[in-house]
Design a protein around this motif. Sequence first.
Motif, PDB file in Angstrom:
ATOM      1  N   VAL A  38       0.861  -1.181   0.000  1.00  0.00           N
ATOM      2  CA  VAL A  38       0.000   0.000   0.000  1.00  0.00           C
ATOM      3  C   VAL A  38       0.897   1.230   0.000  1.00  0.00           C
ATOM      4  O   VAL A  38       1.743   1.405   0.870  1.00  0.00           O
ATOM      5  CB  VAL A  38      -0.939   0.008   1.228  1.00  0.00           C
ATOM      6  CG1 VAL A  38      -1.772   1.278   1.253  1.00  0.00           C
ATOM      7  CG2 VAL A  38      -1.824  -1.227   1.228  1.00  0.00           C
ATOM      8  N   LYS A  39       0.713   2.073  -1.009  1.00  0.00           N
ATOM      9  CA  LYS A  39       1.469   3.323  -1.118  1.00  0.00           C
ATOM     10  C   LYS A  39       0.604   4.459  -0.593  1.00  0.00           C
ATOM     11  O   LYS A  39      -0.582   4.537  -0.884  1.00  0.00           O
ATOM     12  CB  LYS A  39       1.845   3.616  -2.578  1.00  0.00           C
ATOM     13  CG  LYS A  39       2.901   2.710  -3.111  1.00  0.00           C
ATOM     14  CD  LYS A  39       4.229   3.082  -2.539  1.00  0.00           C
ATOM     15  CE  LYS A  39       5.335   2.287  -3.189  1.00  0.00           C
ATOM     16  NZ  LYS A  39       6.603   2.523  -2.567  1.00  0.00           N
ATOM     17  N   GLN A  40       1.203   5.342   0.178  1.00  0.00           N
ATOM     18  CA  GLN A  40       0.487   6.469   0.772  1.00  0.00           C
ATOM     19  C   GLN A  40       0.916   7.754   0.088  1.00  0.00           C
ATOM     20  O   GLN A  40       2.099   8.076   0.034  1.00  0.00           O
ATOM     21  CB  GLN A  40       0.817   6.555   2.268  1.00  0.00           C
ATOM     22  CG  GLN A  40       0.282   7.782   2.963  1.00  0.00           C
ATOM     23  CD  GLN A  40      -1.212   7.716   3.192  1.00  0.00           C
ATOM     24  OE1 GLN A  40      -1.701   6.748   3.742  1.00  0.00           O
ATOM     25  NE2 GLN A  40      -1.920   8.734   2.760  1.00  0.00           N
ATOM     26  N   TRP A  41      -0.033   8.456  -0.496  1.00  0.00           N
ATOM     27  CA  TRP A  41       0.192   9.794  -1.016  1.00  0.00           C
ATOM     28  C   TRP A  41      -0.507  10.775  -0.086  1.00  0.00           C
ATOM     29  O   TRP A  41      -1.227  10.363   0.821  1.00  0.00           O
ATOM     30  CB  TRP A  41      -0.370   9.923  -2.444  1.00  0.00           C
ATOM     31  CG  TRP A  41       0.495   9.252  -3.461  1.00  0.00           C
ATOM     32  CD1 TRP A  41       1.541   9.799  -4.140  1.00  0.00           C
ATOM     33  CD2 TRP A  41       0.407   7.905  -3.926  1.00  0.00           C
ATOM     34  NE1 TRP A  41       2.099   8.878  -4.995  1.00  0.00           N
ATOM     35  CE2 TRP A  41       1.416   7.697  -4.878  1.00  0.00           C
ATOM     36  CE3 TRP A  41      -0.432   6.822  -3.624  1.00  0.00           C
ATOM     37  CZ2 TRP A  41       1.611   6.491  -5.525  1.00  0.00           C
ATOM     38  CZ3 TRP A  41      -0.235   5.617  -4.263  1.00  0.00           C
ATOM     39  CH2 TRP A  41       0.789   5.467  -5.205  1.00  0.00           C
ATOM     40  N   SER A  42      -0.323  12.047  -0.302  1.00  0.00           N
ATOM     41  CA  SER A  42      -0.931  13.035   0.588  1.00  0.00           C
ATOM     42  C   SER A  42      -2.459  12.985   0.545  1.00  0.00           C
ATOM     43  O   SER A  42      -3.114  13.245   1.544  1.00  0.00           O
ATOM     44  CB  SER A  42      -0.448  14.445   0.240  1.00  0.00           C
ATOM     45  OG  SER A  42      -0.799  14.764  -1.096  1.00  0.00           O
ATOM     46  N   ARG A  44      -4.340  10.158  -0.921  1.00  0.00           N
ATOM     47  CA  ARG A  44      -4.951   8.834  -1.069  1.00  0.00           C
ATOM     48  C   ARG A  44      -3.950   7.717  -0.791  1.00  0.00           C
ATOM     49  O   ARG A  44      -2.748   7.936  -0.726  1.00  0.00           O
ATOM     50  CB  ARG A  44      -5.511   8.662  -2.482  1.00  0.00           C
ATOM     51  CG  ARG A  44      -4.450   8.576  -3.559  1.00  0.00           C
ATOM     52  CD  ARG A  44      -5.056   8.611  -4.957  1.00  0.00           C
ATOM     53  NE  ARG A  44      -4.091   8.332  -5.985  1.00  0.00           N
ATOM     54  CZ  ARG A  44      -3.154   9.137  -6.431  1.00  0.00           C
ATOM     55  NH1 ARG A  44      -3.005  10.320  -5.882  1.00  0.00           N
ATOM     56  NH2 ARG A  44      -2.346   8.781  -7.404  1.00  0.00           N
ATOM     57  N   LYS A  45      -4.503   6.517  -0.673  1.00  0.00           N
ATOM     58  CA  LYS A  45      -3.713   5.292  -0.568  1.00  0.00           C
ATOM     59  C   LYS A  45      -4.051   4.431  -1.776  1.00  0.00           C
ATOM     60  O   LYS A  45      -5.178   4.459  -2.260  1.00  0.00           O
ATOM     61  CB  LYS A  45      -4.071   4.512   0.696  1.00  0.00           C
ATOM     62  CG  LYS A  45      -3.586   5.121   1.967  1.00  0.00           C
ATOM     63  CD  LYS A  45      -3.935   4.225   3.130  1.00  0.00           C
ATOM     64  CE  LYS A  45      -3.499   4.839   4.445  1.00  0.00           C
ATOM     65  NZ  LYS A  45      -3.821   3.975   5.587  1.00  0.00           N
ATOM     66  N   LYS A  46      -3.063   3.665  -2.228  1.00  0.00           N
ATOM     67  CA  LYS A  46      -3.299   2.806  -3.373  1.00  0.00           C
ATOM     68  C   LYS A  46      -2.481   1.532  -3.228  1.00  0.00           C
ATOM     69  O   LYS A  46      -1.324   1.572  -2.812  1.00  0.00           O
ATOM     70  CB  LYS A  46      -2.898   3.531  -4.663  1.00  0.00           C
ATOM     71  CG  LYS A  46      -3.188   2.761  -5.921  1.00  0.00           C
ATOM     72  CD  LYS A  46      -2.799   3.573  -7.152  1.00  0.00           C
ATOM     73  CE  LYS A  46      -3.089   2.777  -8.409  1.00  0.00           C
ATOM     74  NZ  LYS A  46      -2.678   3.490  -9.615  1.00  0.00           N
TER      75      LYS A  46
END
Length: 171
Positions: A38-42, A44-46
């Motif tokens: 799981v990648k976390q951006w400011s 969202r998560k994807k």
Amino acid sequence: MENEHWYAMYVKMHHEKKTAEKLDNMGVRNYLPLQETVKQWSDRKKKVKEVVIPMIIFIRTDEKTRIEVLKSVSSINGTMIDKATHKPAIIRDEEMKRFMFMLDYSEETVRFISEPLKPGEKVEVVKGPLAGLTGEFINTDGKCQMSVRLNMLGCAVVDMPAGYLRKIEAQ
């Protein structure tokens, strides 16, 4: 297929998935170790599939096809060489099976470390999704971990509760 072996092939950076696709289209059996993270951006998560060992893809083939692959797939730079024999390194079937099993069934993120580890006690997983897997016990910074060694590359390592492991007595 007695003359077929697993080889680790060097791939251009960020070309691993496309190379696997090319090899599939050529009918060459290959294995690209991927795991979902799981990648976390400011905002969202994807969930994404990440390459476990950057710039490496494994192929199972004979020597003639290995050379053809080197010539015909431009994103492949070469074959890992065994330093002792100065020939292409052959990865044992047993090591590949254990590595694939670890990646397929681990609920924890598998990391790959290439620095040499001192061989630890041989252990077997007795609980959880990796039950039956054998490897080496490692204790790093107070964390209980299990490793599966790929002799030419290093070790795949996963965190593991100590209660899930039992020592295998030396034969």
